[in-house]
Design an enzyme around this catalytic site. Structure first.
Site, PDB file in Angstrom:
ATOM      1  N   LEU A 123     -14.339 -90.320 -53.886  1.00  0.00           N
ATOM      2  CA  LEU A 123     -12.998 -90.760 -53.536  1.00  0.00           C
ATOM      3  C   LEU A 123     -11.936 -90.000 -54.329  1.00  0.00           C
ATOM      4  CD1 LEU A 123     -11.173 -92.727 -51.965  1.00  0.00           C
ATOM      5  CD2 LEU A 123     -11.458 -94.343 -53.862  1.00  0.00           C
ATOM      6  N   ASP A 124     -11.054 -89.316 -53.611  1.00  0.00           N
ATOM      7  CA  ASP A 124      -9.917 -88.602 -54.189  1.00  0.00           C
ATOM      8  C   ASP A 124     -10.322 -87.532 -55.196  1.00  0.00           C
ATOM      9  OD1 ASP A 124      -8.122 -90.108 -52.701  1.00  0.00           O
ATOM     10  OD2 ASP A 124      -7.977 -91.660 -54.229  1.00  0.00           O
TER      11      ASP A 124
END
Length: 300
Positions: free
Chosen positions: A243-244
């Site tokens: 994530l990210d």
């Protein structure tokens, strides 16, 4: 599609017909630039832009991006690619040819906040994004009128964690139906599953509000305000299963101080988000980005 937009796209397409780009990654050694340049010269191509980078001149990896022009390139493209196969084999090259007549097709995913979507549509209308925006997908209805007024199909697909599997199956179906090359997450506030991401390797570009790696997750501006930050920013990156944390394409910042409220920070942040995402998308479409592990080589 709006008639003025359609005319601009046709003009761009005509101008790009004889333009090509070649991206190469290979072990670094003397003569690579000369080798590639000579190959293009022998195919009557004129080099109009060239950028290169070596991770280590002694024993590293060499990267090069060349933009060239060649008369009747559409007719010659297949032969050029065929002839380059042996060159690439001899020098252990990973490479990619892109030709100006092969215009990429993009889908934009958005939630409630429209600022990044609006920036992308403006850049597209202005002829500054080398793509056809073929569909917009949203889990809210707010952007429908704006999108459909430009003749772009709009698909409203409600999304939450309980129906994520069905939602992503429909989204994948639409990507296939519209033959999409690039997915742009213009503040699409939903987490994508590993199954969805695996369908589109290095084809999904996201904009992250706030400045990675700081304040990952929800309510970043409130948390930044509470921490008394002096700089805020935004990061655009390729989406991976972490994530990210995918390969970063572009970042930018602006200075803030104690006088700025959370609302002020959000306004400043939205300006940064718009320009950072637009730059990242533009560079991807212009074949200026090479992904190397979890980082990128970006030839501005």
């Amino acid at each position: 599609m709006d008639e003025n937009v359609n005319m601009k796209l046709k003009q761009q397409s005509k101008q790009a017909e004889n333009r090509g780009r070649l991206l190469v990654k290979c072990p670094d050694k003397p003569g690579i630039v000369s080798l590639v340049s000579t190959f293009l010269y022998n195919h009557k191509a004129n080099i109009i832009e060239s950028s290169q980078y070596s991770s280590d001149p002694e024993n590293g990896t060499f990267f090069i991006r060349i933009e060239f022009q060649c008369e009747n390139l559409i007719e010659q493209a297949v032969q050029i690619e065929k002839d380059f196969v042996e060159v690439a084999r001899k020098h252990s090259m990973d490479y990619h040819f892109a030709f100006g007549n092969e215009r990429k097709r993009s889908a934009i995913f958005v939630s409630k906040e429209p600022h990044c979507l609006m920036e992308l549509l403006w850049e597209w209308q202005n002829g500054d994004l080398e793509t056809d925006v073929v569909v917009v997908i949203s889990n809210h209805e707010e952007a429908r009128d704006m999108v459909e007024s430009l003749g772009i199909p709009f698909h409203y697909i409600p999304a939450n964690k309980d129906i994520r599997k069905q939602v992503e199956a429909e989204q994948i179906r639409l990507m296939e139906e519209y033959n999409v090359d690039l997915l742009i997450l213009a503040r699409y506030m939903q987490i994508l599953t590993p199954d969805f991401v695996s369908h589109f390797p290095n084809q999904i570009i996201n904009i992250h509000h706030s400045f990675l790696p700081a304040f990952i997750g929800a309510r970043p501006y409130e948390r930044a305000y509470g921490r008394g930050v002096k700089l805020i920013g935004a990061t655009s990156h390729y989406v991976t299963n972490d994530l990210d944390e995918g390969p970063i394409i572009e970042q930018d910042i602006e200075r803030v101080d104690h006088r700025d409220s959370v609302i002020d920070l959000k306004k400043i942040g939205s300006r940064i988000e718009r320009r950072v995402l637009a730059k990242a998308v533009k560079w991807h479409l212009e074949n200026r980005v090479i992904v190397e592990g979890n980082k990128t080589i970006v030839f501005h």
